[in-house]
Write an enzyme that holds these catalytic residues in place. Structure first.
Site, short mmCIF file in Angstrom:
data_model
loop_
_atom_site.label_atom_id
_atom_site.label_comp_id
_atom_site.label_asym_id
_atom_site.label_seq_id
_atom_site.Cartn_x
_atom_site.Cartn_y
_atom_site.Cartn_z
N LEU A 10 7.33 5.75 2.73
CA LEU A 10 8.35 5.00 1.99
C LEU A 10 7.74 4.30 0.79
CD1 LEU A 10 10.05 3.34 5.07
CD2 LEU A 10 11.07 5.09 3.64
N GLY A 39 0.67 0.47 -1.28
CA GLY A 39 0.18 -0.56 -2.19
C GLY A 39 -1.17 -1.04 -1.75
N GLY A 97 -1.63 -1.47 2.09
CA GLY A 97 -1.38 -0.39 3.03
C GLY A 97 -0.08 0.33 2.73
N SER A 98 0.09 1.49 3.32
CA SER A 98 1.28 2.29 3.06
C SER A 98 2.32 2.07 4.14
CB SER A 98 0.90 3.77 3.01
OG SER A 98 -0.07 3.97 2.02
N VAL A 99 3.57 2.37 3.78
CA VAL A 99 4.68 2.16 4.70
C VAL A 99 5.34 3.50 5.01
CG1 VAL A 99 6.83 0.94 5.07
CG2 VAL A 99 5.04 -0.10 3.68
N ASP A 101 3.13 -12.80 -3.20
CA ASP A 101 3.34 -11.49 -3.81
C ASP A 101 4.83 -11.20 -4.00
OD1 ASP A 101 2.62 -9.08 -4.89
OD2 ASP A 101 2.25 -8.08 -2.99
#
Ligand SMILES: *[C@@H]1O[C@H](CO)[C@@H](O)[C@H](O)[C@H]1NC(C)=O
Ligand SMILES: *[C@@H]1O[C@H](CO)[C@@H](O)[C@H](O)[C@H]1NC(C)=O
Ligand SMILES: *[C@@H]1O[C@H](CO)[C@@H](O)[C@H](O)[C@H]1NC(C)=O
Ligand SMILES: *[C@@H]1O[C@H](CO)[C@@H](O)[C@H](O)[C@H]1NC(C)=O
Ligand SMILES: *[C@@H]1O[C@H](CO)[C@@H](O)[C@H](O)[C@H]1NC(C)=O
Ligand SMILES: *[C@@H]1O[C@H](CO)[C@@H](O)[C@H](O)[C@H]1NC(C)=O
Ligand SMILES: *[C@@H]1O[C@H](CO)[C@@H](O)[C@H](O)[C@H]1NC(C)=O
Ligand SMILES: *[C@@H]1O[C@H](CO)[C@@H](O)[C@H](O)[C@H]1NC(C)=O
Ligand SMILES: *[C@@H]1O[C@H](CO)[C@@H](O)[C@H](O)[C@H]1NC(C)=O
Length: 828
Positions: free
Chosen positions: A502, A505, A508-510, A621
């Site tokens: 999805l 960054g 980590g990835s989602v 963030d």
């Protein structure tokens, strides 16, 4: 003759109808008195003076007071009370009248219970007392027509309310101060425990005191037109405060910038100073400002042996083994009466046959003042020194320090486990308190047995649910708090080997996943978490307890060695950036109303993180990629709490992460400590993009870089064409007032100085319409930008991967931005 009489009569009626206000009596003259229902009303009918009774409950409804209240406001709001500590019971036979040159309140037996008490006697026969339109009740000598100084005025003797135009200060000669003193409770205007006054020691700070002796809040001195510890005043456009200092007196006074706004400043029964404005539309007093912010910071709010626990209702409770001294008062939220011991201590009553007294551990307490330190070697000696001294009621032992208390325990506060000032407190109780369930009557046993049976049932149901859930989840190994601890292999299955990405960054990835009960989730694979297993679990379970409609919910986690994953609710509408920046479908434009609601919801979520959680959580963030939308387009802030998970690594990742650049506050680069105001900055940067529908900095066709906030700043400060700033996709369909409001808030948020930026809860109030926002000054960084583009450094990354100008223009206008803007999304 007759026609003339008729004419006079008509004129008279006409006069009565049209000049009624000027007929209203606003003055008590020498031979008048106020009694029963009689009142006087100021000339423009703003205020009324007469007898009132504040009580609804039977015990207080027979108490009457002379007071002043707003005449035009439907909720009776008393601003001044004459005889606050000496009520009368029958106003029809009591009188407020002149006697020996003073205005005096005589009770039923003609005894003076209150007096203006002026010592110099003016010439008899010309005195009068007038209620004025500013709420001041003024005693003057009527024969001196131009006397400016009244003989006496209620503004010099405020009760709990400070009205616009009155002074609150200190007489520099006598060192006497005027003070606002809270009511005892909402039904009793008698002098309560909390007061506000100008520092008697001579500074320009206001202090809030308990019992007029113990200070528990200070405004800080008046510097550069604001109180140094009340930075939110910067945003205040409603009140015009000014400080006046002469040889004889120092005082503050305030006026309203808009004189038709009705407002009052009150020392509230809660022990907090509060400013309210009246909203006619909702027929309600709206809280504009209040301090101290945390209710439990009010000193001794809960009285002796009462314990304050923030965010509970009621906020005060008696400690174990104690009960309220007066249930009646506690029902009215007046806690200062405190609590009394249910069972006498054995040492107070040595002849009784019973076990010796014991100690109850109260963990994580703020210790009361006035302890005595006892030089002993260990905890056991500390305990025994308290046990063998009958006047000792509690002790605390930590790090070799033994402290004991005698008398009443005041200001007991329950702190959170993580609070550095939290200490264990051992409370002395009769032994029977520890075994009351066994010893007491059948009723209690019944209750206890009932409770035990109930507990067993609840446990059984819980176990059943958990087991069921485990079976449904299939994979959840254990459950910690409300969080499911997943096994890695299950998440591998759920996400089909992490096949549906999805976003990704710096952290980590989602991936999209589907649990075996077909719940769709977003699974975030964390990279380079530096924390140990235990600390990781602690932090994750803290994040798991944070629940708010505008915050994304953490469902569970997985922690197997270096494999660290977080499992979140899946949000079908994805992240905000895809709707604002990358949406080319004209039928699918995010409408202005929706954008406004998203701005408000996001602000609420952040305000919750900053202020309502046990510990302030700075998100660090904030950007459109981290605002997710559910199926109703309700915004949910994602990725909060990561700063602590990543520890030091976090700021390195953040400041070198490309997608984040444009939202970082200058303090990230300058290296000073990061506070919640850094989130406010990022939020402001994001608001600009809500308006324009574009990234803040993008390269225009002729190759120059346009920095949108500078454009807004200019338009806002010069009151230019606001709608001209609007996303062209909206085709002008927006409420100008709302767009102006959003632009102003955005400019306030990105002020260079943290203190100038509003708090998130201020922003919520502004967007809700409770507070208004005045014209912001142009932030220096924006000014600088228009002079020289080098100052763009504020908005670029600190690592030197490429030239700053290059960075500033990449967003969304270049293909690379597509990957970037989808980076670091928690989810869809
Ligand atoms: C007040 O009453 C006294 C005596 O009753 C009278 O002499 C006086 O004129 C009155 N004063 C006014 C202002 O009515
Ligand atoms: C009037 O006040 C006096 C003094 O406080 C008090 O002794 C007296 O009982 C009061 N009269 C009535 C009827 O309450
Ligand atoms: C009036 O003032 C004097 C001293 O200034 C004081 O002793 C007295 O108690 C006061 N009386 C009332 C009714 O406030
Ligand atoms: C009233 O005003 C006049 C002129 O301003 C002044 O001379 C006089 O002293 C004033 N009287 C009083 C009692 O203040
Ligand atoms: C006033 O000053 C004295 C002496 O400096 C100090 O002990 C006291 O705490 C101060 N009071 C307040 C309210 O700050
Ligand atoms: C309030 O302060 C006074 C001294 O000003 C003191 O005598 C009294 O004991 C205090 N009250 C309480 C409840 O501590
Ligand atoms: C604010 O109050 C001061 C002092 O009362 C006054 O001089 C000033 O004009 C006021 N400012 C505005 C904008 O009303
Ligand atoms: C002042 O307040 C009134 C009532 O709230 C409002 O109608 C009016 O527009 C305000 N005036 C200004 C100049 O803001
Ligand atoms: C008992 O404790 C009180 C308060 O902690 C202390 O003031 C007193 O000196 C103690 N008495 C003895 C005999 O130690």
């Amino acid at each position: 003759m007759e026609t003339r009489d008729a004419l006079w009569f008509i004129l008279y009626v006409f006069f009565l109808i049209f000049f009624q206000p000027s007929m209203a009596i606003d003055t008590i003259s020498l031979n008048d008195s106020i009694s029963g229902d009689k009142t006087i009303v100021s000339s423009k009918e703003n205020f009324k003076l007469g007898f009132f009774t504040p009580g609804k409950s039977s015990s207080s409804s027979s108490k009457y007071y002379i007071g002043i209240w707003y005449n035009k406001i439907s909720v009776q709001t008393v601003v001044w009370v004459a005889n606050r500590d000496t009520p009368i019971s029958d106003p029809s036979v009591s009188f407020l009248k002149f006697q020996n040159g003073n205005l005096v309140l005589l009770n039923e037996s003609r005894f003076p219970v209150w007096s203006t008490n002026i010592s110099s006697k003016p010439p008899f026969g010309s005195l009068q007392a007038t209620i004025q339109d500013d709420g001041n009740f003024v005693l003057k000598d009527g024969s001196i027509t131009n006397s400016s100084k009244p003989l006496w005025q209620s503004f010099d003797f405020p009760t709990d309310t400070w009205l616009p135009g009155s002074k609150l200060g200190r007489n520099e000669i006598t060192k006497q101060t005027q003070h606002l003193t809270s009511w005892k409770n909402p039904e009793d205007p008698g002098s309560g425990h909390f007061s506000l006054e100008l520092d008697p020691n001579g500074t320009s700070a206001y202090l809030i005191m308990w019992n007029r002796t113990r200070e528990y809040w200070s405004s800080g001195p008046w510097v550069a037109n604001m109180f140094s510890l009340v930075p939110e005043m910067r945003l205040n456009y409603i009140y015009n405060f000014s400080f006046v200092e002469t040889d004889t007196e120092s005082y503050f006074t305030y006026s309203m910038y808009n004189s038709s706004v009705i407002s009052r400043f009150v020392m509230d029964v809660s022990g907090q100073a509060k400013q309210f404005t009246w909203l006619e539309s909702s027929k309600n007093w709206n809280l504009f400002w209040g301090q101290p912010r945390q209710q439990c910071e009010v000193y001794a709010l809960c009285g002796a042996f009462g314990r304050c626990i923030e965010n509970t209702s009621p906020i005060c409770s008696c400690v174990e083994g104690f009960e309220p001294n007066s249930n009646l008062e506690w029902d009215l939220k007046e806690y200062s009466g405190g609590c009394r011991r249910k069972t006498k201590l054995k040492c107070e009553n040595p002849v009784s046959n019973g076990d010796r007294d014991r100690f109850l551990l109260m963990p994580y307490m703020k210790l009361p003042d006035l302890s005595e330190s006892v030089p002993v070697g260990n905890g056991g000696d500390c305990e025994s020194s308290c046990l063998h001294n009958c006047s000792c009621v509690a002790y605390s032992y930590q790090n070799g320090q033994c402290a004991t208390w005698s008398g009443d325990l005041l200001d007991l506060r329950q702190l959170s486990q993580n609070d550095p000032s939290a200490r264990p407190l051992y409370l002395k109780l009769a032994a029977s308190e520890f075994s009351s369930r066994k010893k007491n009557t059948g009723v209690i046993i019944g209750v206890a047995v009932g409770a035990a049976v109930g507990l067993v049932i609840v446990l059984a149901v819980l176990t059943f649910i958990l087991l069921r859930r485990r079976r449904i989840v299939g994979k959840g190994k254990t459950v910690e708090g409300s969080l499911v601890a997943f096994e890695y292999r299950d998440l591998l299955n759920a996400t089909k080997n992490f096949s549906h990405k999805l976003g990704g960054g710096g952290f980590g990835s989602v991936f999209k996943g589907s649990l075996s009960d077909s719940t769709i989730v977003a699974v975030k694979k964390l990279e380079s978490v530096s924390q140990g297993e235990k600390q990781f679990r602690t932090e994750v379970s803290t994040i798991g307890t944070i629940q708010h409609v505008n915050l994304i919910r953490l469902r569970g986690f997985c922690s197997e060695g270096s494999k660290k994953l977080l499992v979140y609710d899946y949000m079908p509408n994805g992240s905000l950036d895809s709707h604002i920046f990358h949406n080319q479908n004209p039928n699918n434009v995010l409408e202005w109303k929706t954008r406004y609601q998203i701005a408000l919801g996001t602000a609420r979520g952040l305000a919750y993180l900053h202020e309502k959680c046990r510990e302030c959580i700075v998100h660090c963030d904030i950007k459109p990629e981290n605002i997710l939308l559910d199926d109703q387009f309700c915004p949910k802030v994602a990725d909060f709490g990561l700063a602590k998970l990543f520890g030091r690594e976090f700021s390195r990742v953040l400041t070198t992460m490309r997608g984040t650049r444009g939202y970082l506050a200058p303090e990230w680069i300058s290296g000073v400590a990061i506070t919640a105001k850094a989130d406010v900055f990022s939020y402001g940067m994001m608001l600009f993009e809500f308006v324009s529908g574009r990234r803040n900095s993008e390269q225009s066709e002729d190759g120059t870089i346009k920095f949108f906030p500078s454009v807004v700043g200019k338009v806002i400060t010069e009151e230019g064409d606001i709608l001209g700033l609007l996303d062209p996709k909206l085709q002008g369909n927006a409420d100008v007032k709302e767009v102006t409001k959003i632009c102003r808030v955005a400019c306030w948020c990105i002020q260079d100085e943290e203190v100038q930026r509003p708090s998130m809860s201020n922003i919520v109030q502004i967007l809700e319409g409770v507070l208004e926002v005045n014209k912001p000054p142009l932030p220096r960084s924006l000014l600088a930008f228009s002079d020289s583009q080098e100052h763009l450094v504020f908005f670029t990354e600190s690592s030197s991967s490429s030239s700053s100008n290059q960075n500033s223009k990449t967003n969304s206008s270049t293909p690379s931005s597509q990957t970037k803007s989808s980076t670091s999304t928690t989810n869809s």
